[in-house]
Design a protein around this motif. Structure first.
Motif, PDB file in Angstrom:
ATOM      1  N   ILE A  35      35.039  42.677  35.692  1.00  0.00           N
ATOM      2  CA  ILE A  35      33.902  41.650  35.875  1.00  0.00           C
ATOM      3  C   ILE A  35      33.019  42.065  34.848  1.00  0.00           C
ATOM      4  CG2 ILE A  35      32.348  40.187  37.461  1.00  0.00           C
ATOM      5  CD1 ILE A  35      34.307  41.106  39.588  1.00  0.00           C
ATOM      6  N   PRO A  37      29.343  41.950  32.366  1.00  0.00           N
ATOM      7  CA  PRO A  37      28.145  41.523  32.444  1.00  0.00           C
ATOM      8  C   PRO A  37      27.857  40.524  31.302  1.00  0.00           C
ATOM      9  CG  PRO A  37      28.171  43.841  31.779  1.00  0.00           C
ATOM     10  CD  PRO A  37      29.444  43.549  32.031  1.00  0.00           C
ATOM     11  N   HIS A  44      32.557  32.147  33.992  1.00  0.00           N
ATOM     12  CA  HIS A  44      32.849  33.510  34.658  1.00  0.00           C
ATOM     13  C   HIS A  44      33.700  33.194  35.976  1.00  0.00           C
ATOM     14  CE1 HIS A  44      32.544  37.372  36.524  1.00  0.00           C
ATOM     15  NE2 HIS A  44      32.047  36.804  37.357  1.00  0.00           N
ATOM     16  N   LYS A  48      37.535  34.244  37.121  1.00  0.00           N
ATOM     17  CA  LYS A  48      37.874  35.100  38.314  1.00  0.00           C
ATOM     18  C   LYS A  48      38.833  34.336  39.075  1.00  0.00           C
ATOM     19  CE  LYS A  48      35.394  37.577  41.887  1.00  0.00           C
ATOM     20  NZ  LYS A  48      34.098  37.481  42.788  1.00  0.00           N
ATOM     21  N   LEU A  64      39.482  44.414  41.651  1.00  0.00           N
ATOM     22  CA  LEU A  64      38.451  43.803  40.605  1.00  0.00           C
ATOM     23  C   LEU A  64      37.368  44.939  40.487  1.00  0.00           C
ATOM     24  CD1 LEU A  64      37.742  40.390  42.382  1.00  0.00           C
ATOM     25  CD2 LEU A  64      39.029  41.026  40.073  1.00  0.00           C
ATOM     26  N   TYR A  65      36.918  45.027  38.819  1.00  0.00           N
ATOM     27  CA  TYR A  65      35.965  46.377  38.765  1.00  0.00           C
ATOM     28  C   TYR A  65      34.756  45.682  38.104  1.00  0.00           C
ATOM     29  CZ  TYR A  65      34.441  50.927  37.581  1.00  0.00           C
ATOM     30  OH  TYR A  65      33.970  52.117  37.230  1.00  0.00           O
ATOM     31  N   LYS A  66      33.751  46.031  38.558  1.00  0.00           N
ATOM     32  CA  LYS A  66      32.295  45.289  38.032  1.00  0.00           C
ATOM     33  C   LYS A  66      31.686  46.343  37.012  1.00  0.00           C
ATOM     34  CE  LYS A  66      28.670  42.236  39.693  1.00  0.00           C
ATOM     35  NZ  LYS A  66      28.151  41.975  40.771  1.00  0.00           N
ATOM     36  N   GLU A  68      28.927  47.470  35.210  1.00  0.00           N
ATOM     37  CA  GLU A  68      27.263  47.283  35.151  1.00  0.00           C
ATOM     38  C   GLU A  68      26.628  48.213  34.277  1.00  0.00           C
ATOM     39  OE1 GLU A  68      26.298  46.592  39.594  1.00  0.00           O
ATOM     40  OE2 GLU A  68      25.789  44.629  38.860  1.00  0.00           O
TER      41      GLU A  68
END
Ligand code: SF4
Length: 336
Positions: A35, A37, A44, A48, A64-66, A68
């Motif tokens: 995911i 930024p 988005h 997803k 799911l890997y955010k 940041e």
């Protein structure tokens, strides 16, 4: 014994095909999706949801890997530079693979799978870039790209006989004909065009991002802010975003944080958020800018302002900003 692999997974067709080609060879596939930024906010959520749905259809587990804070460093100082705009594609792919490698180790998987196609994208999918990415992520020989494998050096899984090279493909370039044929074979429907939606590949968004970096204001909160409205660099330490419609005004308000300057016209018009050092001169300029976008009288224009979460006060803007002066605060490649 079943061989396990981690696939870099997205809503696009190519990664689904890569999964199918691996499953066909008896590999148990676990997916990782990032995911990012800098993805288009309106695309988005849809992306997803499609990614989750696709993983379910393919009967694979999905993590799911955010991305940041740590990812911002990559955008700021990318190894191997930028693409056409502020897209650090090579460094970005290295970073994704490093994360996939961590998952690979955690799951005791044997290798990584990627739906990349040789030469499909200008920066990160050239032969030399694929090699750099593989080496720098510490995954030499451990990345299988099933769609282009026959055009690349044999990977360890192929050499070791975990998978059969003969059953892999030799697709290259931007044409999607062969992928569409494979989609038909695997009965994969409703797929979108490949990827897209990374704002760092867009020139205007890249200029705004560069301006934040230059002004030492490059952080997640500000990135969310500059995805909306019209952006003005009032000074090196103060930025203003003006909503373009009702929805953006509401979205901007939802992003307001402590110490932000909030401006609203008394008559129908936009909302603006100013962020940074609240010097009188910058506030005055911000008031003049919002007045420019409001309908109504030219002089002695009434604006409501507050410092979030404080009380609203009234201000009178003697003269609206002129178009010529306004352009001074817009970001342009010549002043960044
Ligand atoms: S387009 Fe954006 S998300 Fe894709 S590799 Fe480049 S920087 Fe990363």
């Amino acid at each position: 014994m079943t061989i396990k692999a981690v696939v870099l997974f997205s809503e696009g067709l190519d990664s689904s095909l890569a999964v199918k080609l691996m499953q066909e060879q008896g590999v148990e596939v676990v997916a990782i999706n990032f995911i990012m930024p800098f993805s288009h906010e309106n695309k988005h959520k849809k992306k997803k949801n499609i990614t989750i749905q696709r993983a379910e259809e393919l009967k694979i587990k999905l993590k799911l890997y955010k991305a940041e804070k740590e990812y911002l460093q990559i955008v700021k100082n990318p190894r191997y530079g930028y693409g056409k705009n502020l897209n650090p594609c090579i460094a970005c792919r290295i970073w994704m693979l490093e994360k996939a490698k961590e998952l690979m180790k955690e799951l005791d998987a044997g290798f990584i799978v990627s739906g990349e196609v040789l030469g499909q994208r200008p920066m990160s999918q050239k032969r030399y870039a694929l090699k750099i990415i593989e080496k720098e992520s510490g995954l030499e020989g451990l990345i299988v790209r099933p769609l282009s494998a026959k055009l690349l050096d044999p990977s360890i899984p192929e050499k070791e006989g975990w998978i059969e090279r003969e059953k892999l493909f030799d697709i290259s370039g931007r044409s999607r004909t062969r992928q569409f044929a494979l989609a038909k074979r695997f009965k994969i429907t409703n797929y979108d065009n490949p990827a897209g939606g990374c704002l760092l590949t867009e020139s205007y968004f890249s200029l705004k991002t560069k301006d934040l970096i230059k002004s030492n204001m490059f952080n997640m909160n500000n990135i969310h802010l500059i995805k909306k409205g019209r952006y003005f660099s009032v000074s090196n330490s103060f930025k203003l975003v003006v909503g373009r419609d009702k929805q953006e005004n509401e979205e901007l308000m939802a992003l307001a944080g402590e110490g932000d300057l909030i401006l609203k016209s008394e008559v129908k018009g936009p909302i603006a958020i100013g962020r940074g050092e609240l010097e009188d001169e910058y506030i005055r300029t911000a008031l003049e800018i919002i007045a420019y976008y409001c309908k109504g009288q030219e002089n002695n224009f009434k604006v409501k302002f507050s410092i979030f979460p404080g009380e609203e006060k009234d201000a009178v803007v003697k003269d609206k900003m002129t178009k010529e002066r306004l352009s001074k605060y817009r970001v342009k490649s010549s002043n960044i």
